[in-house]
Scaffold this motif. Structure first.
Motif, mmCIF file in Angstrom:
data_model
loop_
_atom_site.group_PDB
_atom_site.id
_atom_site.type_symbol
_atom_site.label_atom_id
_atom_site.label_comp_id
_atom_site.label_asym_id
_atom_site.label_seq_id
_atom_site.Cartn_x
_atom_site.Cartn_y
_atom_site.Cartn_z
ATOM 1 N N LYS A 53 45.559 9.500 42.105
ATOM 2 C CA LYS A 53 47.025 9.467 41.893
ATOM 3 C C LYS A 53 47.742 9.632 43.236
ATOM 4 O O LYS A 53 48.768 8.987 43.493
ATOM 5 C CB LYS A 53 47.469 10.583 40.934
ATOM 6 N N CYS A 54 47.206 10.510 44.088
ATOM 7 C CA CYS A 54 47.849 10.739 45.390
ATOM 8 C C CYS A 54 47.713 9.492 46.270
ATOM 9 O O CYS A 54 48.661 9.119 46.970
ATOM 10 C CB CYS A 54 47.229 11.943 46.095
ATOM 11 N N ILE A 55 46.531 8.846 46.204
ATOM 12 C CA ILE A 55 46.334 7.633 47.011
ATOM 13 C C ILE A 55 47.321 6.548 46.548
ATOM 14 O O ILE A 55 48.004 5.923 47.365
ATOM 15 C CB ILE A 55 44.873 7.127 46.926
ATOM 16 N N GLU A 56 47.420 6.368 45.213
ATOM 17 C CA GLU A 56 48.335 5.348 44.649
ATOM 18 C C GLU A 56 49.746 5.523 45.187
ATOM 19 O O GLU A 56 50.451 4.570 45.463
ATOM 20 C CB GLU A 56 48.442 5.541 43.127
ATOM 21 N N ARG A 57 50.179 6.781 45.323
ATOM 22 C CA ARG A 57 51.567 7.049 45.734
ATOM 23 C C ARG A 57 51.698 7.445 47.190
ATOM 24 O O ARG A 57 52.774 7.873 47.625
ATOM 25 C CB ARG A 57 52.143 8.178 44.876
ATOM 26 N N ASN A 58 50.569 7.357 47.907
ATOM 27 C CA ASN A 58 50.607 7.681 49.335
ATOM 28 C C ASN A 58 51.096 9.110 49.605
ATOM 29 O O ASN A 58 51.914 9.352 50.507
ATOM 30 C CB ASN A 58 51.505 6.649 50.038
ATOM 31 N N VAL A 59 50.622 10.023 48.775
ATOM 32 C CA VAL A 59 51.040 11.426 48.902
ATOM 33 C C VAL A 59 49.929 12.204 49.632
ATOM 34 O O VAL A 59 48.760 12.088 49.263
ATOM 35 C CB VAL A 59 51.290 12.031 47.493
ATOM 36 N N PRO A 60 50.272 12.987 50.668
ATOM 37 C CA PRO A 60 49.224 13.735 51.381
ATOM 38 C C PRO A 60 48.596 14.843 50.528
ATOM 39 O O PRO A 60 49.251 15.419 49.664
ATOM 40 C CB PRO A 60 49.961 14.348 52.583
ATOM 41 N N ILE A 61 47.315 15.091 50.834
ATOM 42 C CA ILE A 61 46.550 16.099 50.084
ATOM 43 C C ILE A 61 46.077 17.185 51.047
ATOM 44 O O ILE A 61 45.622 16.885 52.147
ATOM 45 C CB ILE A 61 45.282 15.452 49.466
ATOM 46 N N THR A 62 46.192 18.427 50.618
ATOM 47 C CA THR A 62 45.603 19.545 51.373
ATOM 48 C C THR A 62 44.687 20.299 50.425
ATOM 49 O O THR A 62 45.102 20.611 49.302
ATOM 50 C CB THR A 62 46.713 20.514 51.851
ATOM 51 N N VAL A 63 43.460 20.571 50.875
ATOM 52 C CA VAL A 63 42.526 21.309 50.017
ATOM 53 C C VAL A 63 42.398 22.735 50.539
ATOM 54 O O VAL A 63 42.263 22.945 51.751
ATOM 55 C CB VAL A 63 41.137 20.629 50.027
ATOM 56 N N ILE A 64 42.464 23.690 49.628
ATOM 57 C CA ILE A 64 42.195 25.069 50.048
ATOM 58 C C ILE A 64 41.136 25.690 49.133
ATOM 59 O O ILE A 64 40.894 25.195 48.026
ATOM 60 C CB ILE A 64 43.457 25.969 50.091
ATOM 61 N N GLY A 65 40.539 26.767 49.645
ATOM 62 C CA GLY A 65 39.594 27.530 48.835
ATOM 63 C C GLY A 65 40.306 28.787 48.374
ATOM 64 O O GLY A 65 41.232 28.742 47.560
ATOM 65 N N ASN A 66 39.957 29.919 48.987
ATOM 66 C CA ASN A 66 40.596 31.167 48.578
ATOM 67 C C ASN A 66 41.777 31.556 49.475
ATOM 68 O O ASN A 66 42.313 32.645 49.338
ATOM 69 C CB ASN A 66 39.562 32.301 48.541
ATOM 70 N N GLY A 67 42.150 30.691 50.396
ATOM 71 C CA GLY A 67 43.329 30.956 51.230
ATOM 72 C C GLY A 67 43.171 32.152 52.157
ATOM 73 O O GLY A 67 44.169 32.773 52.550
ATOM 74 N N SER A 68 41.924 32.458 52.561
ATOM 75 C CA SER A 68 41.729 33.669 53.367
ATOM 76 C C SER A 68 41.593 33.403 54.859
ATOM 77 O O SER A 68 41.346 34.332 55.626
ATOM 78 C CB SER A 68 40.508 34.454 52.859
ATOM 79 N N ASN A 69 41.748 32.128 55.246
ATOM 80 C CA ASN A 69 41.693 31.849 56.685
ATOM 81 C C ASN A 69 42.846 30.947 57.111
ATOM 82 O O ASN A 69 42.768 30.272 58.119
ATOM 83 C CB ASN A 69 40.343 31.199 57.043
ATOM 84 N N ILE A 70 43.914 30.935 56.306
ATOM 85 C CA ILE A 70 45.015 30.005 56.624
ATOM 86 C C ILE A 70 46.355 30.733 56.739
ATOM 87 O O ILE A 70 46.607 31.729 56.073
ATOM 88 C CB ILE A 70 45.127 28.863 55.575
ATOM 89 N N LEU A 71 47.181 30.150 57.622
ATOM 90 C CA LEU A 71 48.581 30.586 57.733
ATOM 91 C C LEU A 71 49.431 29.372 57.363
ATOM 92 O O LEU A 71 49.393 28.346 58.054
ATOM 93 C CB LEU A 71 48.894 31.018 59.169
ATOM 94 N N VAL A 72 50.163 29.473 56.267
ATOM 95 C CA VAL A 72 51.039 28.372 55.856
ATOM 96 C C VAL A 72 52.431 28.643 56.417
ATOM 97 O O VAL A 72 52.977 29.739 56.250
ATOM 98 C CB VAL A 72 51.082 28.235 54.315
ATOM 99 N N LYS A 73 52.978 27.637 57.093
ATOM 100 C CA LYS A 73 54.291 27.827 57.720
ATOM 101 C C LYS A 73 55.394 27.987 56.669
ATOM 102 O O LYS A 73 55.212 27.647 55.500
ATOM 103 C CB LYS A 73 54.586 26.644 58.633
ATOM 104 N N ASP A 74 56.552 28.456 57.141
ATOM 105 C CA ASP A 74 57.634 28.828 56.222
ATOM 106 C C ASP A 74 58.250 27.639 55.478
ATOM 107 O O ASP A 74 58.837 27.801 54.410
ATOM 108 C CB ASP A 74 58.718 29.591 56.994
ATOM 109 N N GLY A 75 58.123 26.441 56.060
ATOM 110 C CA GLY A 75 58.681 25.243 55.393
ATOM 111 C C GLY A 75 57.758 24.712 54.306
ATOM 112 O O GLY A 75 58.107 23.757 53.610
ATOM 113 N N GLY A 76 56.578 25.310 54.173
ATOM 114 C CA GLY A 76 55.671 24.919 53.100
ATOM 115 C C GLY A 76 54.873 23.660 53.408
ATOM 116 O O GLY A 76 54.832 23.182 54.539
ATOM 117 N N ILE A 77 54.252 23.127 52.368
ATOM 118 C CA ILE A 77 53.334 21.984 52.528
ATOM 119 C C ILE A 77 53.831 20.818 51.686
ATOM 120 O O ILE A 77 54.044 20.972 50.467
ATOM 121 C CB ILE A 77 51.896 22.376 52.111
ATOM 122 N N ARG A 78 54.044 19.682 52.351
ATOM 123 C CA ARG A 78 54.483 18.491 51.613
ATOM 124 C C ARG A 78 53.282 17.857 50.921
ATOM 125 O O ARG A 78 52.167 17.886 51.429
ATOM 126 C CB ARG A 78 55.127 17.433 52.548
ATOM 127 N N GLY A 79 53.544 17.296 49.752
ATOM 128 C CA GLY A 79 52.484 16.629 49.010
ATOM 129 C C GLY A 79 51.791 17.591 48.059
ATOM 130 O O GLY A 79 52.419 18.515 47.538
#
Ligand SMILES: Cc1cc2nc3c(=O)[nH]c(=O)nc-3n(C[C@H](O)[C@H](O)[C@H](O)COP(=O)(O)OP(=O)(O)OC[C@H]3O[C@@H](n4cnc5c(N)ncnc54)[C@H](O)[C@@H]3O)c2cc1C
Length: 302
Positions: A53-79
């Motif tokens: 579905k994401c490919i069909e609409r050209n929407v970016p994908i981000t995969v996470i596991g338990n979120g224990s090694n990431i810092l997500v910026k304040d503007g969030g994640i598109r897609g």
């Protein structure tokens, strides 16, 4: 995004799909703006459906596991952010186990202990998933996931499955081939453990947990060590020698307990944390002429 959301909930349980979901709810740092769509995926069929579905609409994908090694910026994640909750554990032989990417290291180490299998004692206190651990080559107490991994299965961007052996994972200190093949999604890993006395396994796990409690600021949200260790220096010691323990920007603090950890003591923003990271890097560079590197991964928009 609402159209895509509506397509997702035709196939995936509505309680697993969220619009404008704050990422601070899904990261151990408790920081991060909203993901346009956040979706918990529980099997490969759902994963392929979401990706298509994401490919069909050209929407970016981000995969996470338990979120224990990431810092997500304040503007969030598109897609679309996919939280992998593939949770099967399949013992192929007595000491050979195929573990899906969403299984937590803590859970897998406990199962291994219960079965009298040694090899995962080092991982019992690392708050990540198998997928995140393979990508990061997670390690502690002198051992890494690469020491027990036989092979990894991943899905590539053409939705083809591949199984690669240990060497082909290109493991190095806190990285693997998945650190630069960012579109590949780890589905499972086969781990080789070895039979041992349960009491011995338990003693090692308890000792590892004790040492974590003593040394790490586990009472505050963090993403573990903020910076990588150097080849011939310990980054936390350099930061400490700059007198930075307890230094803060907003609610982001260099931990007083362990200078390698930046912790969130309340309502730290990603901006606070990143400013503090830059300050720490600058001070270490000025004093030691060493450029320290981030271990945590920064994602999303300002
Ligand atoms: C208190 C604390 C202590 C820690 N101690 C340690 C330690 O001792 N040793 C250590 O190595 N780490 C440690 N960490 C860091 C972290 O737990 C590990 O890096 C862990 O392996 C990350 O797993 P995760 O599932 O949380 O990954 P996430 O943080 O969700 O993701 C990390 C990266 O992996 C990617 N990823 C996740 N799953 C997949 C997948 N299935 N396919 C492809 N890419 C994927 C993400 O896109 C991201 O790039 C600690 C963290 C905390 C908060």
């Amino acid at each position: 995004m609402e159209n895509l959301y509506n397509e997702f909930i035709k196939k995936i349980d509505k309680t697993k799909v969220y619009l404008n979901e704050p990422m601070c709810k899904h990261t151990t740092l408790k920081i991060g703006g909203v993901a346009d769509i956040f979706i918990k995926v529980e099997n490969i069929e759902e994963l392929i459906f979401v990706i298509n579905k994401c490919i069909e609409r050209n929407v970016p994908i981000t995969v996470i596991g338990n979120g224990s090694n990431i810092l997500v910026k304040d503007g969030g994640i598109r897609g679309v952010v996919i939280k992998l909750q593939l949770n099967n554990i399949d013992f192929i032989e007595d000491n050979l186990v195929n573990v899906q990417a969403g299984v937590l290291l803590s859970k897998m180490s406990n199962i291994a202990y219960e079965k009298g299998l040694s090899g995962l004692e080092f991982a019992c206190g690392i708050p990540g998933s198998i997928g995140g651990a393979v990508k990061m080559n997670a390690g502690a107490h002198g051992k890494e996931i690469k020491d027990i991994l036989i092979c990894t299965t991943y899905l590539d961007k053409n939705l083809e499955l591949h199984t690669i052996n240990n060497k082909e994972n290109e493991f190095d200190y806190r990285c693997s081939r998945f650190s630069y093949n960012k579109e590949d999604i780890i589905i499972s890993a086969t781990l080789k453990l070895k039979s041992d006395v349960k009491e011995k396994i338990k003693l090692e796990m308890d000792s590892n947990m004790k040492s974590r409690k003593e040394k790490q600021p586990i009472n505050f949200p963090s993403a573990g060590s903020t910076f990588k260790r150097g080849k011939n220096y310990i980054t936390a010691q350099l930061i400490d020698q700059c007198g930075l323990k307890g230094y803060n920007i907003g609610d982001a603090y260099v931990s007083e307990k362990h200078a390698g950890f930046i912790v969130n003591k309340g309502n730290a923003t990603a901006k606070d944390l990143l400013e503090l990271v830059e300050y720490v890097k600058k001070k270490v560079y000025e004093k030691f002429n060493i450029q320290i590197q981030l271990e945590i991964e920064v994602m999303g928009e300002d």
